[in-house]
Design an enzyme around this catalytic site. Structure first.
Site, PDB file in Angstrom:
ATOM      1  NE  ARG A   1      61.235  23.364  78.814  1.00 34.99           N
ATOM      2  CZ  ARG A   1      60.935  23.609  80.075  1.00 34.99           C
ATOM      3  NH1 ARG A   1      61.592  24.547  80.746  1.00 34.99           N
ATOM      4  NH2 ARG A   1      59.970  22.945  80.673  1.00 34.99           N
TER       5      ARG A   1
ATOM      6  CE  LYS B   1      57.636  13.596  97.072  1.00 34.50           C
ATOM      7  NZ  LYS B   1      57.640  15.065  97.290  1.00 34.50           N
TER       8      LYS B   1
ATOM      9  N   GLY C   1      60.098  16.439  81.187  1.00 28.09           N
ATOM     10  CA  GLY C   1      60.883  16.186  82.391  1.00 28.09           C
ATOM     11  C   GLY C   1      61.616  14.864  82.305  1.00 28.09           C
TER      12      GLY C   1
ATOM     13  N   GLY D   1      55.796  20.320  84.492  1.00 26.51           N
ATOM     14  CA  GLY D   1      54.560  20.649  85.195  1.00 26.51           C
ATOM     15  C   GLY D   1      53.401  20.935  84.245  1.00 26.51           C
TER      16      GLY D   1
HETATM   17  C1  3PG Z   1      59.437  24.512  83.879  1.00 23.79           C
HETATM   18  O1  3PG Z   1      60.595  24.221  83.588  1.00 23.79           O
HETATM   19  O2  3PG Z   1      58.698  23.780  84.554  1.00 23.79           O
HETATM   20  C2  3PG Z   1      58.876  25.792  83.312  1.00 23.79           C
HETATM   21  O3  3PG Z   1      59.853  26.512  82.639  1.00 23.79           O
HETATM   22  C3  3PG Z   1      58.208  26.603  84.376  1.00 23.79           C
HETATM   23  O4  3PG Z   1      59.140  26.988  85.367  1.00 23.79           O
HETATM   24  P1  3PG Z   1      58.656  27.237  86.850  1.00 23.79           P
HETATM   25  O5  3PG Z   1      58.240  25.880  87.378  1.00 23.79           O
HETATM   26  O6  3PG Z   1      59.822  27.818  87.575  1.00 23.79           O
HETATM   27  O7  3PG Z   1      57.470  28.163  86.802  1.00 23.79           O
HETATM   28 MG    MG Z   2      58.620  23.433  86.960  1.00 22.86          MG
END
Ligand code: 3PG
Ligand code: MG
Length: 394
Positions: A37, A201, A351, A374
């Protein structure tokens, strides 16, 4: 969704407040285990430095509870950025306090200042107007290059650009690139357009499956999610991970998806959650008691790989099996290899799927790997982001 980028503004001698997502994984010793990142934000950062702008970088790290917590300090991140830039990066141990303002006042053109974790202030999560005003007043230009956080409405994402008023508010190169792939390419795809969705899920992916069923030619299902679908079709799943309360929903998705929604035909299962367990391959929906599904089977892997190789646009989110524990990485590996070999535009959600493609060694053979977890899911759901909408149109 065409927004002005940092390249469109004259930054020389001006202060740019750049919201980045430096929420990187740290180990128990506080060392950064993956700096992707940070590296992905470098083009925007360098663009400001090289044009003699004064750069103030702000980010969150982890989920501290609105007060300073040393284990979530951005200090190691500032040190890593200093190494990557090979130039001095100044760090302030507060965000809108005395030290930040003092260091900002002495920042030279082309200099970089990293402020401490935004979430050490309760105003960040609550979207507090005073906190936002204090941040906005530091700068002449606001830049959002924090794609991983674009689905959030934290102060630095929405209230700060709002508080900038008529001053320029732009996207950075990373956010522009993520939007290009996760929204623009997907909304006007070259066909066939194939999505591969894995993960544990169904409940995490309902809206993604729904949205992608509308725009894809095929949606291939893997991961533990497949076992809930298997139950919905009346299959036996043994001890597999399932969501019993989502079986009806899986039935609805099956009805909506028809031929488009493709499920595994076989399953690689084991009698416990380890590499040393008893293993066998069974037809989908015929997992015996005492066994759990841990990967798609070889026939499924071959069929998915064929569909992926023939696709011109590919979106992949979520591993197809327990890829951390061989041999249950085989399904994920076969599909990742097909993505790498294919000629289509390939877009990998962040992710776990980003980690899988890196670990399997195919990262440099795909078109785009998202830095958002997310956020990439929310974008695949077709959501609009307030944090992006509020920025200046090109
Ligand atoms: C993440 O890693 O999903 C983002 O940096 C957002 O973080 P958060 O889910 O704690 O808001
Ligand atoms: Mg997150």
């Amino acid at each position: 969704m065409v927004k002005k980028t940092i390249a469109d503004v004259d930054v020389a001698g001006k202060t740019v407040l750049m919201r980045v997502d430096f929420n990187v994984p740290l180990n128990d010793n506080g060392a950064i285990t993956d700096d992707r990142r940070i590296r992905m934000a470098l083009p925007s950062i360098q663009s400001v430095i090289q044009r003699a702008g004064r750069l103030v970088l702000v980010s969150h790290l982890g989920r501290p509870r609105g007060e300073p917590d040393p284990k979530f300090s951005l200090r190691p991140v500032a040190a890593r950025l200093d190494e990557l830039l090979d130039g001095p990066v100044v760090f302030a141990s507060d965000t809108v306090g005395q030290e930040a303002n003092k260091k900002l006042a002495s920042l030279a053109d082309g200099g970089v200042l990293v402020l401490e974790n935004l979430r050490f202030d309760p105003g960040e999560k609550s979207g507090d107007a005073h906190f936002a005003e204090a941040l906005a007043s530091m700068a002449d230009i606001y830049c959002n290059d924090a794609f991983g956080t674009c689905h959030r409405k934290d102060a630095s994402m929405v209230a700060v650009p709002q508080a900038m008023g008529e001053k320029p508010k732009v996207v950075g190169f990373l956010v522009a690139k993520e939007i290009q792939y996760l929204t623009d390419v997907i909304s006007d795809p070259r066909r066939p357009f194939v999505a591969i969705l894995g993960g544990k899920k169904v409940s995490d992916k309902i809206n993604v499956i729904n949205n992608l069923l509308d725009i894809c030619d095929k949606v291939l299902i893997g991961g533990a999610m497949a076992y809930t679908f298997s139950l919905a079709k009346g299959g036996s799943v043994g001890e597999s991970l399932v969501e019993l309360d989502k079986v009806d929903l899986a039935k609805d998705l099956l009805a909506k998806g028809g031929d488009k929604l493709v499920l595994p035909v076989d399953t690689h299962c084991g009698d416990d959650f380890s590499g040393g367990c008893q293993k066998m391959v069974v037809s989908a929906g015929q997992i015996p008691d005492g066994y759990q599904g841990l990967d798609i089977g070889p026939q499924t892997a071959a069929a998915y790989a064929d569909l992926v190789r023939a696709a011109m646009t590919i979106v992949w989110n979520g591993p197809l099996g327990v890829f951390e524990i061989p041999p249950f990485d085989e399904g994920t590996k076969a599909v990742a290899k097909a993505i790498a070999e294919g000629k289509g535009t390939s877009i990998i959600g962040g992710g776990d799927s980003a980690a899988a493609i890196e670990q399997l060694g195919f990262a440099d053979r795909v078109t785009h790997i998202s830095t958002g977890g997310g956020a990439s899911l929310a974008m695949l759901e077709g959501q609009n982001f307030a944090a992006v909408d509020i920025l200046d149109d090109a």
